[in-house]
Each structure stands twice: as C-alpha cells, then as structure tokens.
Design a protein around this motif. Structure first.
Motif, short mmCIF file in Angstrom:
data_model
loop_
_atom_site.label_atom_id
_atom_site.label_comp_id
_atom_site.label_asym_id
_atom_site.label_seq_id
_atom_site.Cartn_x
_atom_site.Cartn_y
_atom_site.Cartn_z
N THR A 1 6.15 -3.25 -8.69
CA THR A 1 6.18 -2.79 -7.64
C THR A 1 5.99 -3.96 -6.61
O THR A 1 6.14 -4.20 -5.50
CB THR A 1 5.27 -1.46 -7.23
N SER A 2 5.06 -4.69 -7.42
CA SER A 2 4.35 -6.34 -6.97
C SER A 2 5.10 -6.51 -6.99
O SER A 2 5.18 -7.74 -5.60
CB SER A 2 2.99 -7.00 -7.96
N GLU B 1 -6.19 0.67 -18.82
CA GLU B 1 -5.39 0.16 -17.50
C GLU B 1 -6.21 0.14 -15.90
O GLU B 1 -6.87 1.05 -15.85
CB GLU B 1 -4.29 1.75 -17.33
N MET B 2 -5.33 -0.45 -15.46
CA MET B 2 -6.90 -1.02 -14.03
C MET B 2 -5.69 -0.30 -12.96
O MET B 2 -4.11 -1.36 -13.05
CB MET B 2 -6.69 -2.53 -13.98
N ALA B 3 -5.97 -0.13 -11.83
CA ALA B 3 -5.82 0.55 -11.04
C ALA B 3 -5.36 -0.61 -10.17
O ALA B 3 -6.59 -1.03 -9.30
CB ALA B 3 -6.06 2.12 -9.95
N PRO B 4 -4.46 -0.80 -9.25
CA PRO B 4 -4.67 -2.35 -8.91
C PRO B 4 -4.88 -1.70 -7.18
O PRO B 4 -5.52 -2.87 -6.54
CB PRO B 4 -3.04 -2.09 -8.47
N MET B 5 -4.72 -0.57 -6.98
CA MET B 5 -5.25 -0.38 -5.58
C MET B 5 -6.64 -0.11 -4.58
O MET B 5 -6.76 0.06 -4.00
CB MET B 5 -4.55 0.21 -4.44
N ILE B 6 -7.61 -0.23 -6.35
CA ILE B 6 -8.60 -0.63 -5.78
C ILE B 6 -9.56 -0.68 -5.13
O ILE B 6 -9.89 -2.21 -5.60
CB ILE B 6 -9.73 0.53 -7.62
N GLU C 1 0.99 -1.10 0.07
CA GLU C 1 0.26 -0.10 -0.03
C GLU C 1 0.75 1.44 -0.07
O GLU C 1 0.43 2.12 -0.62
CB GLU C 1 -1.03 -0.01 1.50
N PRO C 2 1.61 1.80 0.24
CA PRO C 2 2.71 2.89 1.32
C PRO C 2 3.29 3.26 -0.45
O PRO C 2 3.52 4.41 -0.67
CB PRO C 2 3.48 2.49 2.07
#
Ligand SMILES: C[S@@+](CC[C@H](N)C(=O)[O-])C[C@H]1O[C@@H](n2cnc3c(N)ncnc32)[C@H](O)[C@@H]1O
Length: 1003
Positions: free
Chosen positions: A402-403, A472-477, A193-194
């Motif tokens: 990042t993942s 594009e899909m935002a991963p943190m949604i 998350e950060p």
C-alpha cells in the motif's frame, strides 16, 4: 604544499579513540547520517574528518588548530580519566563531564576554513578528496564539512542513494528540504489512511498498540498439532510471559489441535520454549515429541510455515496522580494483552491481499524477485521464503505494498502537474528511505527483546538469520509506524543541514523560536537572519557516482589531492547481499525518481570487492578463491586511485580485521598497485557493546594507513632479502608498541596496532624474497591452508605481508611477557603458563576463537589440542573456553602439583586450596612444594596476577558470572601474595592504578 603530511607524523590517537566512542554513546542520539538509513560498517565521523584533514595538512601543522577543526574542544583524556574514577566511587560529574559537545557536532566556520586554507598552503575549497568505496558516506560527508570538494563513489546503488540523501541534498537545498519533506509526508499520510480501514482491529481509547507478536508454526508430524515456534515465551524482564493452553481435540492426529495463549506475570507459569537448536519440540502434553530440524525445514519449504499471533504489546494511558493545580498526571505504561477474537482477521487479510497482489505484481509494486540461490546465507530459502516479498507476513506485505502504491500515485500526480522540482525529488527520496525504516522494523526478521522491552530490527545482525517469532508494527498508529519513521527522517534531515550548513540552520532555529513569540517579529527576523547567513555559505560541490571503484572514468589522471577510503573488510560484511532487502523496495519507489541507480534486477555481487565464497560455490577451495578475488579487486581499486592521485598525493586507508589473511590480501593489493605505507595509527573506533563485535575478544581498533605512490624503481635495483628486513620489522614494532599501549590500546588491539609499523617497514623494502627457502614444515602448513589448490604457486622463497605480520605478533608477545613479569626473564616461564598469560592478556575474556588460540599456541610453542584443550580449557564449537582453578579441579583437569607439567598447575592448586579450604592451607601447600623461595614460581604468580580479572573485593565492580570464577582465583592469589610474597612479587599494576585513581577522586 609540503611533501610530508600531518598524518605521516602525528595523529592524536587517544583523543580520537575517546571521541569515536563518544559519538556512539548509548542513550545519546547517534549522528544523523547513521540514523537516516541502515548501512553497515560505518566509520565514526570524527575519525573520518581527522583522516581527511591530517592527510591534507602539512606535517608541521599546528596541533591545536587541527584538534579544534575536528571538534576536540577540550581534553577528552583527562575527562575520561575523571569519569572512570567517578564511576568507581559513585560520584556524579553532571550531564557533560567533557565540558564541550561531542566532536562530530562541531563544524568549522568560514573563518576557520580560511585558517585551514592558509595551513594547507592553498584554497581548501579547490582541493579534491576521493572516497572510492564511500558506503554510508562518513568520509565525503566530513570532507564536505571541512569545505573540501568531495568525490564519493560506491558500487552499491543503495549506498549511492544514501550518499545523495546524506551529503548532496542537505548541502544543496538546506533547511527548505525539511519543509518540503514534511509537506510530502503529510500528503502521503492523508492519502494512505483510507487504505487501512479494517486492516488492524480497533483498540479502546487510551490504548496504543506497539507490536503484534507472532510465532511461526509447523504441524507436528506425530500428533498433527499446530506447533507455535519460539525459543522461550518471555515477554518482559519483569516476569511477564506466556502460558500455552492446549486444545487437544480428541487426541493425537485428530483435527483442530491448536494452542491458545495466556499472558501471565509469574515466571514459573511460563511455558517451555518450543524450539531448540533448530529442532521443534511439540508442546502438546499428549505428544511432546521432538521434530528434527530437517523436518522443520522440509515443511517450511514444501507447505510453507504458518504464523500465530500470541500476544499484543501495548501502552495504556494511565492516571498516576494529580498535579499541584489539580490536573491529572498521565503516564503511558507499557504492557501486554492476550489475543482476542477481533485480532483474528487472517482470512480477511488474505482475501484483501489476494485481490491486490496480481495487480501489484503486474504494476511492479511489490518485490517478486527470488532470493538468490547462490548466497552466503540462504536461510530465507531454507525456511520457505524463496521470494523477497516472503520476508513479510501477509499483513506486513499488504501495508508495504500500500505504501508503494500511494508513493507512486503521488509521484505520478506531481510529475503530471509539472511540480517535480529537484527539491521535490529529494523529498521523495527521503520518503522512500523512511518507508525502508518501517520495513527494517516490520518484517518477519524482527524480534521482541524481552529484556529491553523493544522491537529489534531486521538488521540488528549482519545476516539473514531466521526468526522463529517476530514482531509486527502497525503503520498507522499515532506516534509510531509511519509517524515515527517520518518524524525521525525529518529530524535527521534537519540535523544533516545543521551539520553541513550550521549558520543557516542556526538562523532558521532562531527564526522559528521568534515565530512562536510573534508572527511579525519572526518575519523581520527571518529576513535579516537569512541575509546574514547567506553570504557566508558556499557549500563545496559534491560528486556522487555509483560504479566500481576500479573504473572511475569520470576522474582525470593526477587530479585528486588525497584519497581517503574505508574499503570492505575482506569477508566481514556482504554489503550487496544484505542490501538487496532494501534494494528491491527502493527500486519500486526511489527508482522512479532516480531510475539510473536501479537498472539491475538485484545489486551487483560480481564486481563487489569482498571475499565472497558464494561466488565460487561448487568450486574446489571456494574460500581461497574468494580471498584471491578480494585481493585482485582491491589491487584494481588501488591502481585506479593511483592513476587519479596527484604525484604528491596521499592515500589514507582505514582497515581492520583480526585475521592476518585479510591483511595479507589487502596490503598485497596495495603494494602491487604501487603504493608504499608511510605511517600507521590505531584508532579505537568500535563501541564494545555493538552486537557484531560483542563476540568475545573482538577487535575494537581501526588501523589508519597513510600511503604514497612508490617511486619507480630502477630495473637494476638490488634484491632485498627477508632475513635482513625481519629484524628491522621487529625493531619498528618494538619502538611503537609502548606508545600504542599508553594511548589506551590493549588486548587484541595491541597486536592489530603492531601490524601498522610492521607493514610500513615491510612496504619500504617490498618486493623481497628469502635468502634461504622457507622451512619444510611451514610450507606444509601453507599447502594445507590452500587445500592443495595451487601447489605450483607455493614458492619456498616467496615473502608476503603475512610474514611481517607474524613477526609483529611475535614481537608484541615477547614484549608483553616482559611487561607482565615485570621484566623478570622470559625464559623463566614454561610454554603452557605463557600461553595462559598471553591469552588472558590479549583477549581479556575466557572465551575466544579457536583459530586465535592456535596462532598463539604456535607462537609460544605448545600443542593446543594436546597441552591446552582438556587441561586448561575446553573446545566449544569454534571457540576455546578457559577454566578457572575450581572448574579444572572439578573436571580432574589439574596437572601435578609439583609443576612438572606447568607452573600454572601449582598456581591453580594453590588458588583452589585457598578458595575451597583456607589461605593458610594454600600457603602450606606451597611451602611443602618448596615454592616459597622459587623464582620461577614468583615470575608466574606475577604474570597471572597481572592478567586475571580483578575481583569485586578489590575493584568494587561486580564481575559478570562468566568472569567471577577467575576473579576468585585472582583474589585467592593476591591474598597469598600479600601473605607470603610481598618481597618477591610486586603489587599487580591494576591495583596500584586503582589506588592512584581513588586518591585522584579524593583530592
Ligand atoms: C566499509 S564500507 C564503507 C563505509 C563507509 N566508510 C561509512 O562510514 O559508511 C565499504 C563499501 O565498499 C563498497 N564496495 C564494495 N566493492 C566495491 C567496488 N568494487 N567499488 C566501489 N565500492 C565498493 C561497499 O558497497 C561498501 O559500501
């Protein structure tokens, strides 16, 4: 164990066809193995289980026992018939008209496994089933569920990893796996998350972004404007779309010429697409020039394409009313918004990525391998994406990188803490597979489906087709991105456990329910239920390997009871090429857990058994060489199967391909390896809607071939001649074709189905040769096909399986013609009309491949280019497009009305007259021509009415626009029949069937 097996005598093909389609019914979840990770060309589970069990059971096994064990717990044929009738009259049969769950959901329990053991005459758990090319694992998964020991192998490491995750871990660890995975992904989410601070702009409360829509872009060489590329600007079926607004600066070639975007809900305000057939069209009103595809690619390769955000897809929390108790009724409503200033953070992303990338590359966190120069689909290179990581936009890459970074940190920490147990390792594999899910839905190869309002994933198609615009899909949604990928994987694991260890999964479910009621009660419950479930569960061991199927050196000679396999289908799917998309990421995640699978730079193309022309690029006759290579590789795999198979073992093979060349290669390999085909069954395994087979006239059937090692032949055994065997092949086809048709196999599939009996007979007498040399004209054709590559090898006395397949096609054709003319003599029909009738009969569509049309033309004796194209049909790229009477008249394609060219002309003149003027005018025309009493006309009318699509007036089902003209021809001719030919021409079969079905519903 009895010598003959059930599969050599009987298989419920109609039931299996229905259940195979039911397994993939749209709107119901596909089986968990299919959803866990992309793998191409998966076989239905029910068909796989049937193949395994029928290969083990003796020929006299009880059919009911078999049907039950494969999960067919009712009568799917009757149910299907009722469903079809109900659909027509609009009757609702409730949520499950079959009366039992989909067959694959049923797992035999220990008691049933004992019954099966008795039936096979030995402990089923001590038997071995080998699948040497196991892919996503349908076959070994089903072997495992039956309680047999499965040995699964695949050359491809991505497939091998999927095999572990599908079969091995769930059966080894059970429900614990779900908990472990959930624990891990929660840890992952907190750690990741950060890293996302500032990457995606914040949205107001009550708004969730589902996707950012980007158009790739180039610079117009004429006016210097930035052209956003998109084939159209539609956003949704409801009319929402994009209007381009132009910042033209001070005219052509001045700086700062860009487009802005306005979201509009008026169809007429949508801007025109800016790309067509690979050419770009500059949208700036003061330019409008076409930029040809070469220039588009040149820019992409030299300067790289850009990309511009043009809209954001979101859903908004909307109050739609109040409940009875006064609370708000909430609905999340999908919509689009225009791009705003906050969205423009490209510079920030570039900077952030720029800072990360060198470290990531040094630490091997993102894929920097080149996309292979030598591949069958090098579009990524052509469009300026030479490295694997280029298939992702900077922000997508930042997220995926990042993942991987977080994944590796967690893994390292667990390893250092000594907590990397087998269970934990399995959880990491699932985590890696989940991250792949996100890559599949979050690359530059996705697209927005404006009709269905959804993101279409990278591998919706089996290729690397270039996408002009992507999502594009935002991963943190929340609820999407990571949440979606992890929750979906957790659900899959749970379902996999349910499928392999049903007793335990059921107990866990009950316990969870109880827990919700009372914590103490739950504790007691869990203990007792687990105690109950444990003794009954003993999953058989699974062996998974990743090697070439022709070198299974871990298996001893003569130890395998049955081989059940689903090999690559010639050139249908280039597994290794496609799987590299995942491999390059998996080796940086899962590869740190299971390093033995990920030692290569990319996946192995050299040992892959596919007809892969790229491997022979630059060589003369690359396609022919690829076909030969496939044949040799398959022969080597079959030879290995023969080595490990017990002498009385059976090899069951699933195969489908429309091209006889593919069949020829496969079965030649099979026979060279010493197998003979003892039985064959066509199963309708493919849903008509699936994209890769949606292309008109595609085959839906998979053919199951049961094979046995051929007994050694005495060196002195007599020579066998094709001339003696050909009539036996024809007879074998004739004997089976009606049964296939009764089981619902129609169209092209009927021709495919006939290959089975033809090959059975052929293999019985193989090897054979011709008594008299092949006619010169046929030799010429063969020579041409082989590009005169190996002229010395064209032996005029040689016979190959292709000869049997040609004989089979010929037999089905004449049988169908007899049927379609209601057994009125076949000689009564001219060749052109026969071609038209057989084409409709086989393809059930007006558009079909030219090559198929050519094969048909040769069989009936017409010249496709002279007598069909430009008269009955047109040629469009590699397809033939049939024309209805009105289209032929408009193009002046209709032949003389006296039928001197073909009887079809007389019919089309009549249909055209009825449609354009009146039925009476059509009747008069026929009367004048003397056709009312002419038997050859009656025969042609009969056959054409049998094959044309029935119009909505008769069927109550609207035809698609492509078919409606042919439906109108049907209607005109059927009305004419009713008016003037009821004595001579029978009612078309389909109309009689409709009447019977309607009566069934009314009863
Ligand atoms: C049709 S797929 C199997 C699909 C599988 N039955 C399923 O339902 O998921 C064929 C498989 O053969 C594998 N394959 C190709 N060449 C091979 C070889 N030489 N040895 C072993 N496997 C191979 C491919 O990687 C691919 O997974």
């Amino acid at each position: 164990m009895s010598e003959r097996r059930l599969i050599e005598e009987w298989l419920p093909i109609a039931e299996l066809g229905i259940e195979s389609l039911r397994e993939r019914t749209p709107m119901t979840p596909f089986p968990a193995p299919n959803r866990l990770h992309v793998w191409w060309a998966r076989r239905p589970l029910v068909a796989s289980r049937a193949a395994v069990l029928a290969s083990l059971l003796p020929a006299d096994a009880d059919h009911k026992t078999f049907l039950h064990a494969i999960g067919i717990l009712g009568d799917p044929i009757l149910a299907k018939r009722r469903i079809n009738s109900a659909k027509r009259v609009g009757e609702n049969l409730g949520p499950n008209p079959y009366g039992y769950s989909r067959a694959f959901q049923y797992t035999p329990d220990s008691e049933e496994k004992e019954i099966l053991s008795t039936a096979v005459g030995g402990e089923i758990a001590s038997m071995f089933v080998l699948d040497p090319t196991a892919g996503g694992g349908s076959i070994p998964f089903e072997a495992e569920r039956l309680g047999v020991q499965a040995i699964a192998n695949d050359l491809n490491p991505v497939a091998a990893l999927i095999l572990y995750a599908t079969i091995d871990y769930p059966s080894k660890h059970g429900i614990e796996l779900v908990r472990e995975f959930e624990d891990l992904y929660k840890q992952f989410l907190s750690a990741v998350e950060p890293h996302y601070q500032g990457i995606f702009p914040p949205e107001p409360e009550g708004t969730i972004v589902l996707g950012y829509l980007f158009a790739r872009s180039i610079i117009c060489p004429y006016c210097g404007g930035l052209i956003p590329l998109s084939q159209n600007w539609r956003l949704s079926a409801d009319g929402t779309g994009i209007r381009l607004l132009f910042e033209q600066a001070s005219g052509p070639l001045s700086a700062g010429r860009v487009c802005r975007y306005e979201v509009t809900d008026r169809l007429e305000d949508h801007s025109e697409g800016t790309v067509s057939d690979g050419d770009a069209i500059c949208p700036f009103p003061d330019c409008k020039r076409v930029v040809d595809s070469d220039e588009v690619k040149r820019q992409a390769r030299t300067d790289g394409m850009g990309e511009q955000l043009y809209a954001v897809v979101l859903k908004r929390r909307t109050v739609v009313g109040r409940t009875k108790s006064g609370n708000e009724k909430i609905k999340w409503i999908k919509g689009f918004r225009a791009v705003n200033q906050a969205d423009e953070n490209t510079a920030f992303i570039q900077k952030r990525l720029g800072a990360k990338l060198p470290i990531w590359i040094a630490n091997d966190l993102v894929p920097s391998e080149s996309f292979p120069e030598n591949s069958n689909d090098d579009r990524p290179i052509q469009y300026g994406m030479p490295l694997w990581r280029d298939l992702f936009s900077p922000r997508q890459l930042l997220c995926h990188g990042t993942s991987v970074e977080v994944y590796r940190e967690l893994l390292e920490a667990d390893r250092n803490a000594g907590v990397l147990t087998e269970l934990r390792k399995a959880a990491y594999i699932y985590l890696a597979l989940s991250l792949d899910k996100l890559r599949d839905y979050n690359s530059r190869m996705t697209r927005w489906h404006s009709k269905r309002d959804v993101i279409v994933n990278t591998f919706d198609r089996h290729d690397f087709s270039f996408k002009w615009s992507y999502v594009e899909m935002a991963p943190m949604i929340v609820g999407h991105g990571y949440d979606w990928a992890f929750e979906e994987t957790a659900k899959c694991i749970e379902e996999l456990v349910e499928l392999v260890r049903p007793e335990e999964a059921a107990a866990a479910k009950v316990a969870a329910k109880a827990q919700r009621r009372s914590a103490k009660g739950a504790e007691l419950f869990v203990t007792s239920i687990t105690a109950m479930a444990e003794p009954t569960h003993a999953p058989p061991p699974v062996t998974i390997t990743c090697k070439s199927g022709d070198h299974l050196d871990h298996i001893e000679d003569n130890t395998i009871d049955v081989v059940v396999m689903d090999p690559p289908y010639y050139d249908n799917v280039m597994y290794a090429e496609l799987s590299d998309f995942f491999y390059v990421w998996l080796k940086r995640t899962a590869g740190y857990v299971e390093p033995s699978l990920f030692r290569r730079l990319l996946t192995d193309k050299d040992h892959e058994a596919v007809a892969n022309p790229a491997r022979f690029k630059g060589q003369k006759g690359a396609k022919v060489l690829a076909g030969r290579d496939y044949q040799e590789r398959m022969a080597a795999i079959f030879t290995e199967c023969r080595r490990v198979l017990k002498p009385n073992g059976v090899l069951t093979l699933m195969f489908t391909h429309k091209a006889t060349g593919a069949w020829d290669a496969l079965t030649t390999g099979l026979m060279k390896a010493g197998f003979t085909i003892t039985a064959s069954w066509p199963i309708n395994t493919e849903a008509e809607g699936s994209l890769h087979i949606k292309d008109k006239s595609a085959a839906n059937s998979t053919i199951f071939l049961a094979c046995r090692p051929r007994p050694e032949q005495a060196a002195t055994s007599e020579k066998k001649y094709w001339e003696d065997v050909e009539p036996l092949v024809a007879k074998a086809v004739r004997e089976r074709v009606q049964k296939f048709q009764d089981a619902g196999i129609t169209g092209v599939d009927l021709y495919l189905a006939s290959f089975g009996p033809a090959l059975e007979k052929f293999s019985e007498f193989w090897p054979l040769e011709r008594g008299t040399p092949r006619p010169q004209i046929e030799l010429e054709k063969k020579r041409k096909k082989q590009a005169e590559l190996f002229p010395e090898e064209i032996d005029p006395y040689a016979v190959t399986p292709e000869d049997a397949l040609t004989a089979a096609r010929r037999e089905v054709k004449s049988w169908r013609l007899e049927q379609l003319t209601h057994r009125k003599a076949r000689t009564d029909m001219d060749a052109v009309t026969a071609w038209f009738v057989l084409a409709w009969d086989a393809f059930e569509a007006p558009v079909f491949p030219y090559d198929e049309a050519l094969r048909l033309a040769r069989a009936v004796g017409v010249d496709l280019d002279k007598e069909i194209v430009g008269r009955l049909a047109t040629k469009k790229a590699s397809d033939i497009v049939l024309l209805d009477s009105q289209q032929r008249a408009a193009k002046m394609f209709l032949g003389p009305a006296d039928g001197s060219r073909a009887m079809l002309d007389v019919l089309h003149h009549a249909a055209h007259a009825a449609r354009a003027r009146s039925l009476e005018a059509a009747r008069e025309l026929l009367e004048k021509g003397g056709w009312l009493t002419e038997p050859t006309f009656h025969v042609a009318l009969q056959a054409v009415l049998e094959v044309l699509p029935v119009s909505a007036t008769f069927s109550k089902v609207e035809l698609t626009p492509a078919l409606s003209g042919f439906g109108s021809d049907f209607e005109a001719l059927e009305n004419l029949r009713r008016l003037a030919f009821t004595e001579q021409v029978d009612e078309p079969t389909l109309l009689s069937k409709l009447r019977i079905e309607e009566a069934l519903v009314i009863e």
